[in-house]
Design an enzyme around this catalytic site. Structure first.
Site, PDB file in Angstrom:
ATOM      1  N   CYS A   1       0.820  -1.207   0.000  1.00 29.52           N
ATOM      2  CA  CYS A   1       0.000   0.000   0.000  1.00 29.52           C
ATOM      3  C   CYS A   1       0.860   1.266   0.000  1.00 29.52           C
ATOM      4  CB  CYS A   1      -0.955  -0.057   1.182  1.00 29.52           C
ATOM      5  SG  CYS A   1      -1.235   1.466   2.029  1.00 29.52           S
TER       6      CYS A   1
ATOM      7  N   CYS B   1       1.645   3.140   5.195  1.00 31.17           N
ATOM      8  CA  CYS B   1       2.443   2.882   6.398  1.00 31.17           C
ATOM      9  C   CYS B   1       3.729   2.193   5.959  1.00 31.17           C
ATOM     10  CB  CYS B   1       1.718   1.936   7.343  1.00 31.17           C
ATOM     11  SG  CYS B   1       0.137   2.538   7.921  1.00 31.17           S
TER      12      CYS B   1
ATOM     13  N   CYS C   1       6.481  20.073   6.884  1.00 29.79           N
ATOM     14  CA  CYS C   1       6.220  18.638   6.842  1.00 29.79           C
ATOM     15  C   CYS C   1       7.302  17.925   6.039  1.00 29.79           C
ATOM     16  CB  CYS C   1       4.839  18.369   6.245  1.00 29.79           C
ATOM     17  SG  CYS C   1       4.649  19.076   4.612  1.00 29.79           S
TER      18      CYS C   1
END
Ligand code: SAH
Length: 447
Positions: A76, A79, A402
């Site tokens: 994915c 994570c 970020c």
């Protein structure tokens, strides 16, 4: 079988990938932890620079290695750190912050989450048909293949439940998924935003066209299954594009936005406005930024890249005046409404490019802010913005970032321009992913 090489990992990079020295090169290896001995395989690119390394097997695992909890890991790509305990993730992030930013100023201990699960309050998924029926999933990293992540452990639980219902209803109504290759079909994506403090829920259905048989009936069934949904928006995206949202939107139910609360204020969020996905940690991030700003009630504050005005409006209670600048139309409109709704009278928000506004301010002494709070996207601030910021000579700059790499690049420019970096604080907004959010305080040393 490709040839395997034994390596030892001593440290991780800014994205928490294991770094190994091999063949006079340094490789960043996904899934490898500091202290581990492992075997890697090389994936040859066009030249030496584009050759990468893949983890084949861990021979001596770290005590912080954990068993991934999701079946979609690592495909994915969301994570990337499910092989590490949450403590180890924080330690890797701290080490990365120290390595990249420690040369500028002391780095505070990263503030982690209380519970690093179900924290994402904005969820996006793509419709596709498999043999089992309609699926809602996400694009596998760097590909156009969609994979399903059932009950994603970092997404808001209500959003996960709505995804299940949408799949079921799409099958019940026999609606076709949009096909990227042929450009046919109807259902493209869904975007769900959940209010953290208010529990309000927005569902944005992104369709390829307006030809939706049984649309009203479908929406009624969705609302009945989830009375917590407060607004439903139909977004039409006719283009062959990887952008999720199209331009045209129709509100099918409710008022077309949700509200949430942060640091005691209420914020309106539209489908297209930026809003941090982890509200609990965002409160900590904003408090840190405003604390760093050292406001006494007398300062003029510029909130650059202000989004829906969150940081500026929270700061307004401690400042004389706040001006926010933001390029996204929907976000800056939300910011104006947010000022009104919260009865903040000393803040105004302008639509425009932050660099252009900064250049204007640098030329006009009367408009110069005392404190600049800046929160640019991952790419960091532009050269023009930084140059103008140096010229505008605010006493303090608070940089919320970020992306530590672009942050470090920009801090260098600002240091040369006469600012001193005083302190750095990391806040973990994205457990199980390699991203780190940082707040930096700079003060002006030259007159
Ligand atoms: N401070 C806000 C938003 C941060 S995200 C918050 O905490 O919610 C960065 C914002 O910068 C986005 O809203 C994006 O639309 C805006 N942005 C990107 N490039 C910009 C530019 N050149 N000028 C002004 N705003 C910009």
């Amino acid at each position: 079988m490709p040839k395997q090489y034994r390596v030892k990992c001593h440290e991780t990079d800014a994205a928490c990938r294991g770094l190994v020295k091999f063949n006079n090169s340094i490789f960043a290896v996904n899934g490898l932890l500091p202290g581990e001995t492992a075997r890697i395989e090389l994936v040859y690119g066009k030249d030496r620079k584009s050759t990468t390394a893949r983890l084949a097997d861990v021979e001596i695992p770290s005590p912080f290695r954990t068993k991934p909890f999701c079946e979609a890991f690592p495909r994915c790509g969301g994570c990337t750190l499910q092989h590490a305990s949450y403590e180890a993730q924080l330690a890797m992030k701290q080490a990365a912050a120290k390595k990249l930013l420690g040369e500028f100023a002391p780095v505070g201990k990263i503030i982690g989450m209380e519970t690093p699960y179900h924290y994402r309050h904005k969820v996006h998924a793509t419709f596709y048909r498999s043999r089992r029926g309609m699926e809602l999933g996400i694009y596998e990293e760097n590909t156009h293949k969609v994979i399903t992540v059932p009950d994603c452990a970092i997404q808001n639980k209500t959003a996960n439940a709505i995804l299940h219902t949408l799949r079921r209803l799409a099958d019940e109504f026999r609606l076709p998924a949009y096909n990227e290759d042929t450009g046919t079909g109807l259902l493209r994506h869904v975007l769900i935003r959940c209010g953290y403090a208010t529990g309000q829920v927005m569902v944005v259905l992104v369709l390829a066209n307006t030809n939706f048989p049984g649309r009203n009936h479908f929406m009624e069934k969705l609302k009945t299954a989830h009375p917590e949904i407060t607004t439903i928006i139909q977004n039409i995206n006719r283009k062959k594009t990887s952008m999720v949202l199209g331009e045209s939107e129709t509100v099918l139910f409710g008022n077309g936005y949700i509200e949430d609360e942060l640091c005691g204020l209420r914020f309106r969020i539209s489908s297209k406005s930026f809003y941090q996905v982890n509200p609990a940690q965002t409160e900590i991030l904003y408090r840190t930024a405003i604390d760093f700003a050292g406001l006494t009630g007398k300062e003029v504050v510029l909130d650059a890249y202000c989004g829906t005005g969150t940081i500026g409006l929270i700061a307004a209670g401690k400042a004389a005046d706040v001006i926010g600048v933001e390029s996204n139309d929907a976000a800056v409109r939300d910011a104006g409404v947010n000022a009104q709704e919260n009865q903040v009278k000393n803040a105004r928000f302008l639509k425009g490019d932050a660099a252009e506004y900064m250049m204007h301010v640098a030329k006009d002494k009367a408009e110069r802010p005392d404190v600049v709070i800046m929160d640019p996207p991952r790419s960091g601030a532009s050269e023009q913005f930084l140059r103008a910021l140096v010229e505008a000579k605010p006493s303090r700059v608070v940089y919320v970032s970020c992306c530590m790499e672009t942050l470090a690049r920009d801090l260098k420019v600002l240091e040369k321009g006469g600012f001193k970096v005083e302190k750095v604080q990391g806040v973990d907004l994205f457990g199980w992913s390699g991203h780190v959010e940082c707040v930096v305080l700079m003060s002006r040393v030259e007159k």
